[in-house]
Scaffold this motif. Structure first.
Motif, short mmCIF file in Angstrom:
data_model
loop_
_atom_site.label_atom_id
_atom_site.label_comp_id
_atom_site.label_asym_id
_atom_site.label_seq_id
_atom_site.Cartn_x
_atom_site.Cartn_y
_atom_site.Cartn_z
N PHE A 165 0.84 -1.20 0.00
CA PHE A 165 0.00 0.00 0.00
C PHE A 165 0.88 1.25 0.00
N LYS A 166 0.58 2.13 -0.94
CA LYS A 166 1.31 3.40 -1.08
C LYS A 166 0.38 4.55 -0.69
N VAL A 167 0.90 5.77 -0.80
CA VAL A 167 0.06 6.94 -0.53
C VAL A 167 -1.15 6.86 -1.47
N ASN A 227 1.81 -5.37 2.82
CA ASN A 227 2.97 -4.57 3.18
C ASN A 227 2.43 -3.15 3.38
N ARG A 228 2.20 -2.77 4.61
CA ARG A 228 1.39 -1.62 5.02
C ARG A 228 -0.08 -1.95 4.77
N SER A 229 -0.97 -1.11 5.23
CA SER A 229 -2.37 -1.53 5.28
C SER A 229 -3.28 -0.34 5.62
N TYR A 250 -3.91 0.50 8.41
CA TYR A 250 -3.36 1.19 9.58
C TYR A 250 -2.63 2.47 9.21
N GLU A 251 -2.15 2.54 7.97
CA GLU A 251 -1.54 3.80 7.51
C GLU A 251 -2.56 4.94 7.54
N ASP A 252 -3.83 4.57 7.38
CA ASP A 252 -4.90 5.59 7.35
C ASP A 252 -5.25 6.11 8.73
P1 AMP Z 1 7.16 2.29 1.04
O1 AMP Z 1 6.42 1.29 1.90
O2 AMP Z 1 8.48 2.65 1.59
O3 AMP Z 1 7.16 1.93 -0.39
O4 AMP Z 1 6.37 3.66 1.12
C1 AMP Z 1 5.01 3.78 1.00
C2 AMP Z 1 4.65 5.12 1.59
O5 AMP Z 1 3.26 5.29 1.41
C3 AMP Z 1 4.95 5.24 3.06
O6 AMP Z 1 5.56 6.46 3.34
C4 AMP Z 1 3.57 5.19 3.70
O7 AMP Z 1 3.46 5.89 4.90
C5 AMP Z 1 2.71 5.77 2.62
N1 AMP Z 1 1.32 5.33 2.72
C6 AMP Z 1 0.82 4.10 2.54
N2 AMP Z 1 -0.51 4.08 2.76
C7 AMP Z 1 -0.85 5.34 3.11
C8 AMP Z 1 -2.08 5.96 3.48
N3 AMP Z 1 -3.20 5.27 3.52
N4 AMP Z 1 -2.06 7.26 3.77
C9 AMP Z 1 -0.91 7.96 3.73
N5 AMP Z 1 0.27 7.45 3.39
C10 AMP Z 1 0.32 6.16 3.09
#
Ligand code: AMP
Ligand code: MG
Length: 270
Positions: A94-96, A124-126, A128-130
């Motif tokens: 999950f990215k921005v 890989n992220r989820s 929870y980033e939100d």
């Molecule tokens: P990486 O995991 O290093 O490729 O980076 C992904 C980036 O996307 C990280 O800085 C995360 O904090 C950001 N990111 C992922 N999901 C979200 C979200 N829902 N809101 C804001 N940033 C996010």
């Protein structure tokens, strides 16, 4: 043995979490050489159960990986999750949020990314980033990110009720080891492309993230969707600890091979 490991790393529901009291670098009495053989064995057992999970095609396993930049989420996917049959593993990074994702509620893209029946999903992220990012960067009012604890607990409960097993890992890396890894990444031409300016701006507000993570862990670790805080300064410890807990989840799911579609007695293939 795995019970002890799980108890040690589990985040109990509703109890305050102090990450500074949780080790980032313990080795659990393991040593690097034997851990390698042990990991191969555990991955083999994971693959055995995953084969059955695919064949059974009724339950799914969702593995959520959270942690700071350079905590080893990608490495874990590479070293542990690739031991399973890729046909049944769905890895999502999950990215921005961008484009159409921003036009929907924050769980929309998560729902679409879930593992189907029979699959293992690795996030890989989820979602929870939100909670973490909008809180730390003050992108939305407090009541908005705070309400998300409840949404997320309910969302995960619904998934569990419908046949998904959820296990969540916070890869706990120290401030110093993150510095070393980010520096190495920048200095090495093979990895410098990975550097992102946000890695440094996020590092500069380390305590804000620490607090946000502690609250997330307390608010959303529940028996149906537990969080484990994994020491992540030592890569082989991180990999083996996570692999053992994932194996335990698969064993508890206990997927079964379906019965043959025919009475097999006397069938000869000509
Ligand atoms: P990486 O995991 O290093 O490729 O980076 C992904 C980036 O996307 C990280 O800085 C995360 O904090 C950001 N990111 C992922 N999901 C979200 C979200 N829902 N809101 C804001 N940033 C996010
Ligand atoms: Mg990053």
């Amino acid at each position: 043995m795995v019970d002890k490991l799980m108890r040690k790393f589990l985040v109990p529901a509703n109890k305050p979490v102090d990450l500074s009291e949780r080790s980032t670098n313990e080795t659990l009495g393991w040593d690097k050489d034997s851990a390698k053989g042990e990991l191969a064995k555990v991955i083999g057992q994971m693959a055995f159960h995953q084969h059955r999970l695919m064949a059974e095609a009724s339950q799914s396993l969702l593995i959520i990986l959270q942690g700071r930049d350079a905590s080893g989420k990608d490495g874990l996917v590479r070293h542990v999750m690739t031991g399973m049959n890729p046909a049944g593993v769905h890895v999502v990074s999950f990215k921005v949020p961008a484009g159409v994702e921003k036009q929907h509620d924050y769980l929309w893209r998560c729902h679409a990314a879930l593992p189907a029946r029979g699959e293992v999903g690795v996030w890989n992220r989820s979602h929870y980033e939100d909670i973490l990012v909008p809180r730390v960067k003050k992108l939305v009012p407090e009541e908005t990110w705070r309400a998300r604890y409840r949404h997320v607990r309910d969302f995960e409960q619904m998934l569990v009720d419908e046949g998904t097993t959820i296990v969540k890992f916070y890869l706990h890396v120290s401030h110093e080891v993150q510095r070393e890894r980010l520096q190495k990444r920048i200095d090495n031409p093979e990895s410098s492309w990975k550097h992102d300016p946000s890695d440094l701006s996020d590092r500069a507000i380390w305590p804000d993230y620490e607090e946000a993570y502690e609250d997330v862990l307390r608010e959303t670790s529940r028996p149906h969707a537990p969080w484990y805080v994994i020491p992540a300064d030592v890569k082989w410890v991180r990999d083996l600890a996570v692999a053992k807990i994932v194996l335990n989840s698969l064993q508890e799911m206990d997927p079964q091979l379906p019965s043959p579609k025919d009475d097999l007695r006397g069938i000869t293939v000509v």
